[in-house]
Every structure is written in C-alpha cells, then in structure tokens.
Design an enzyme around this catalytic site. Structure first.
Site, PDB file in Angstrom:
ATOM      1  CG  HIS A 542      27.851  17.769 -14.802  1.00 48.18           C
ATOM      2  ND1 HIS A 542      26.830  17.018 -14.211  1.00 48.18           N
ATOM      3  CD2 HIS A 542      28.708  18.059 -13.797  1.00 48.18           C
ATOM      4  CE1 HIS A 542      27.082  16.876 -12.913  1.00 48.18           C
ATOM      5  NE2 HIS A 542      28.216  17.496 -12.649  1.00 48.18           N
ATOM      6  N   PRO A 543      29.531  20.381 -18.705  1.00 48.44           N
ATOM      7  CG  PRO A 543      31.081  22.075 -19.184  1.00 48.44           C
ATOM      8  CD  PRO A 543      30.312  21.460 -18.048  1.00 48.44           C
TER       9      PRO A 543
END
Length: 623
Positions: A542-543
C-alpha cells in the site's frame, strides 16, 4: 505420505500450466501489439493525456472522456490476462510480466527473515494497473483519515466531501444496513460481499464478538471500526473488476473520444522554459513517440511510477537530480513522504482442518465448473478472511483504530513450497523452520496484524536518468519506535486470540515460538515480540504519499488541493501518491475516489465559463 506426494505433483503440474500460460499469453500479446496494433499518430494532440491506467488513472480518463474531452490514456503494460479475473489466482501474477517486479532496498528494521533482507514490491503493469494485481478488498478507511487531510490544509478533502465520491463510483450489490446512506448504486465499479466463505472466517468473527468488537459494515455505520463478517470486494459474478474494465472499456465502442496506447513507457514530460507541460514522450517497441496536450497532462503512475516520471522530467529534489545530470525544472520534494502499511505474519495450527482452505480447492475441476456457472466457490475467493480494525494500548489517538487485522484460511506452505514462498521472498531455512511440518496447509492459518498509521517515512529515488531502470525504493520501515510499539501490541493481540472460546473450540493454538531468530529473548516478552516483528514483517503493498498534497505552507507538498504540481502549469498528479497521510485501510478504493475527485475539479476548471455552472450542477445532482 502418498497423499502428500500426489498433492505435491498435482499442485506442481497445475502451477506449471498456469505460469506457462501467463508467460506465453504475455509474449503473444506483446508480439500482436507490436505487429498489428498501431499507436495513435506520432504528434497527435489531445485535450488531456493521462499517464497510467491504474486505480485512479482509468477513472480520470473515463470521466474526462464522458465530459466530452479528447483523451489519450497511456499504459506501459498491455492488456490484462484473462486469468487475472479469477480472484484465487492473485498470487500467480506477482513477479509475472504483468507486474513491475520492484524490490525494496535491503536492510533496515524489517524483512530480516527474508532473502537478503528485502522483499518484492508488486505494482500492476497492465491495463487496470494495480487494480488487476491487488487483493480486491473494498475498504475506504476511517472518516477521520479524510478529516485529517482537510485539517492539514487541503480544502474539499474532508469525509463529508469524499463520501459522495466513493458512492459515485460504486455499484454495491447486496444488503447492508443503511445502504443508501453509505453505498452507491449504479456506479461503474461492482462491489459485493465475497462470494465464497471459509468456516475459519466465522471462527475469527465469533472470537471478535467474544472480545466485544462490533461486527457489520466497516464502510458504513461502523466507520472503520470493528469487523466485517463478510468482506466487501470489487468483483462481479465472481470475477475481478479492475478499474480499466469498469470505467474505460464501456466507453471504447461509444462516441467517447478516448485513445488507449499500450506497451508505451512514458519517458519524460515535455516542458517549456516557462515551466508549462505540453505533452509527453513515450517509448514503444524501440520507437520514441510524442503526444501533445491542449490542456493538461495528468500523471497517474502510482506512488512509485508518478514520482519517477516527475523526477525524470526535472521535477524533484534539486540535489538528487543534479547528481544524475538531469536538468532541474522545479525543485520539489518529489519521492519523499513514502508511507506504507506493514503486516506481520503470525500462524495458528489446528487439527480441525475442515475450517481451512486446501490446495485441492484450486485444482478441483468441480470448483472450476462452479466458478464458471455460478461465479462462486473457492476460485471466487481472494484468500483474505475476515478483516477488522482495533485499538491497541499503544494507540494515542482514541478517535480511530491503529491496527487492522487481515487473515488467511491457510498457511504459507499451502502450495507445498512451490510458489508462495518465492512471492514473499522467504529465506530457505526460515521457510523450512516455519512451514515444513505444515506443507500442503495441514492445519495452519495465518493472521496479519497491520500497522495503519505509520510515523516512519521512506523515499523513492531514481537509480539513473534511464526510464527503464527501476527506481530505488526505501520504505524505511520501523525507524520510528511508535510503529514498533503498535506492532508489538498487534502481535500480543493475535496471541491473545488463543484464549477465546471460539479458538479453543476449534483447537486453534499459536504456532511454536521463534527460536531461530529470537531465541535469546524471553518468549512473549516485549523484546521477543520486537525481534519477531523485525524479522517477520513485510509490506502490505500500500505505498502512498510520494507526491504529497498540501498547502503553500507545507514544505513537503508537491501538489495543491486541486492536485496541480507546484510551480509547473499544465500538470497534475492523481493517484495514491498525493495522500498526505496514509488512510487507515486498504488503498484501492481511496485511489479510485482520488480519480473521481481529480476528474471533477478538472472538468469544473476547463469547461467554458457559460457551461461551468451547468456542469457543476449536473455533477452535484449526480452526487
């Protein structure tokens, strides 16, 4: 023993068939597009150029096309593979030609039990981007996440503003309490309760009820608190619904003026001396092509791809760009503020294997028939059990949870060590230590406490000025002690589940303690758990945050609240990279919402003055 050998052979053969199909199909797609699919004419002009067809980019492109603008949608990958539509096959596409196949910088305070202290960092490289590679969970986060964005100086991004945007894109199929208040009906993206349900999900939910956690719709009345008894996922009739398929494909055979170019790597933005972006250069099968924007270029390459393209074009940290001999157009903190959710893999074992997934569920011909005819069964399941949100003792913000819990109704040895261990990049001895006795998922379940609001910040940097070189990804996990403290409490919480009646009734016990890496510490002490967290944590994929949105007073901000890049005209960024702080949940649904928001502000700004009020009223009426 004979059963294990037969199982191993069956899983191995099916895996070989699937992986071979994936690779051959990709090569065929690439060859076909190089020979028979002509790109738009070199030098063509469009109102808007959207770079990236992922979770946000496809939404932006589709909405602008619907509003009557001419659009070029640029994708570095090609068409998605038909097997990506099968939710259970999600891991087959990690480290495949449909993935950018990034890796994080080795070292640091996480991933110590993984090869070379690093891990794979999957990002979608296909039409639909990471919406064709993710776990399909539809989770919006907590209302306070968006109110925080607004409090940081981003007008129009509070929860009251973004809830209508979530609803606009959604077509919720199913029954939940207060459905009309919190969910959309008739939107482009199909969302429904997961079509398949493992008994292990009920075991976990019963345990949560024992611990007095609410169970219901976390995207609705629970507002990101408590647990969902059945996950909400972006699927339709059992099939994955990526954003390209949901938003763009329906427009291709209509009057909408949208061109899509595939296998086209955006190499740089074209910028005038006055710092105005007027187009892009792309590389496609060895040929350099130029396309021009009459109005704007919208970069939607995600938290890795967007900062990479900006920096390649001279927009980024001056010192870093000069080191690479890139002409500096605008000195901005591009690539900073990288945030990501980390997960910790923890394992329970039980003799009651009937509550768990088995490898045969994915190769049983009956299940394929069930999936094709009814859109349900094991193949329609994304493999993620019930999801929930909790407050740990380390939480200093009582207004929202600090920990999410994911779960798998299987162990990492589900496929006999053939593929999953490579996806997670396990060091061989570490894998054997944890999973050898549970090969074939013999009685093992996985629970993953997930850090929701990390204080640690990482960076994206260029390796060189060559757009084909992967960027340097340094997530900098656990450099802030508060993050470790939260995950230590998360580990304790997962361990405490062993004392619930629900877990005891199904003979679920915590797997043996880690003596391989953490044997020097008293089992279950804080020091032990800290060691455990540092060795067995990995990314939740989940960057966000690398082109931060913020006001003029925020020195880390790259874009303003209307997503315009500071100091450069004709350019916006619209994807997860603009998040000032990461949302407390999975990031695909918020990225889609960002696409909706971007399209609305662009349409409002670019329609003729005498139509502005009319268009704005129409959108508001729809919302």
């Amino acid at each position: 023993m004979a059963f294990s050998i037969v199982g191993y052979i069956m899983v191995l053969c099916s895996g070989i068939i699937i992986v071979t199909n994936i690779n051959i199909t990709f090569k065929g797609q690439r060859l076909y597009h190089s020979l028979f699919v002509s790109p738009p004419t070199n030098g063509s002009h469009y109102d808007f150029i959207v770079v990236g067809s992922g979770s946000a980019g496809s939404v932006v492109a589709a909405r602008l096309a619907e509003a009557g603008h001419s659009i070029l949608l640029v994708e570095a990958g090609g068409p998605s593979h038909w097997l990506q539509g099968i939710p259970a096959y999600v891991l087959y596409f990690f480290m495949s030609p449909y993935d950018w196949c990034y890796q994080i910088l080795p070292g640091g305070n996480a991933c110590k039990a993984f090869k070379d202290g690093t891990m794979h960092y999957p990002r979608g490289k296909t039409l639909g981007g990471s919406s064709m590679l993710n776990g399909m969970l539809y989770v919006r986060g907590h209302s306070k996440d968006y109110d925080e964005w607004e409090a940081l100086g981003n007008s129009g991004w509070g929860y009251k503003d973004v809830l209508p945007l979530f609803k606009r894109s959604e077509d919720f199929i199913g029954s939940v309490e207060n459905k009309k208040q919190f969910h959309g009906i008739g939107g482009r993206l199909k969302v429904q309760p997961t079509p398949h349900h493992y008994p292990m999900n009920d075991v976990l939910v019963d345990a949560m009820k024992e611990l007095n956690y609410a169970v219901g719709d976390i995207n609705g009345l629970l507002d990101g608190e408590g647990f969902m008894d059945t996950n909400q996922v972006s699927v339709d009739a059992g099939q994955r619904m990526g954003t390209y398929r949901s938003f763009v494909e329906p427009l291709l055979n209509t009057k909408a003026n949208i061109d899509v170019i595939t296998f086209a790597l955006a190499s740089k933005l074209m910028i005038t001396k006055e710092k105005h972006v007027f187009g892009i250069e792309v590389e496609r099968f060895g040929q350099t092509l130029k396309y021009y924007s009459n109005k704007e270029v919208i970069v939607s390459g995600g938290a890795v791809g967007s900062p990479q393209l900006l920096m390649l074009s001279g927009i980024g940290p001056k010192e870093h760009l000069e080191d690479l001999n890139i002409n500096v157009v605008q000195d901005l903190p591009v690539g900073k503020n990288l945030q990501d959710h980390t997960i910790l893999q923890m394992f329970y074992v039980t003799n009651e294997t009937g509550i768990l997934s088995t490898p045969f569920g994915f190769i049983n011909p009956i299940n394929y028939i069930q999936f094709l005819l009814n859109g349900d069964g094991p193949l329609a399941d994304n493999g993620l059990g019930s999801v929930g949100f909790i407050h740990t003792p380390a939480n200093h913000d009582p207004s929202r949870p600090d920990l999410q819990l994911h779960s798998y109704p299987y162990g990492i040895g589900l496929d006999y060590g053939i593929g999953i261990k490579h996806v997670f990049n396990y060091e061989e001895n570490a894998f054997k230590y944890l999973f050898d006795r549970y090969i074939g998922s013999k009685g093992q379940a996985t629970f993953l406490p997930t850090l929701l609001h990390p204080k640690s910040r990482g960076t994206i940097r260029l390796k060189s000025s060559d757009p084909k070189d992967d960027p340097i990804i340094d997530p900098n996990y656990y450099t802030h002690q508060a993050d470790l403290n939260t995950m230590i409490e998360g580990a304790k919480f997962v361990y405490s589940l062993s004392y619930t009646k629900s877990f005891k009734n199904h003979a679920l016990e915590m797997q043996h303690i880690d003596t391989m890496f953490c044997g020097d510490y008293q089992p279950y002490s804080d020091k032990y758990w800290e060691c455990f967290v540092k060795h067995w944590s990995l990314t939740c994929y989940h960057p966000v945050g690398t082109c931060k949105m913020g006001p003029d007073t925020d020195k880390e901000a790259v874009v303003d609240h209307r997503l315009k890049v500071r100091g450069v005209s004709g350019l916006r960024v619209a994807d997860a990279s603009i998040m000032p702080t990461i949302v407390g949940g999975n990031t695909n649904a918020p990225s889609i919402m960002i696409g909706e928001k971007a399209a609305i502000v662009i349409i409002e700004e670019w329609n003729l003055e005498n139509k502005k009020e009319e268009v704005s009223s129409k959108i508001k009426e729809e919302l």
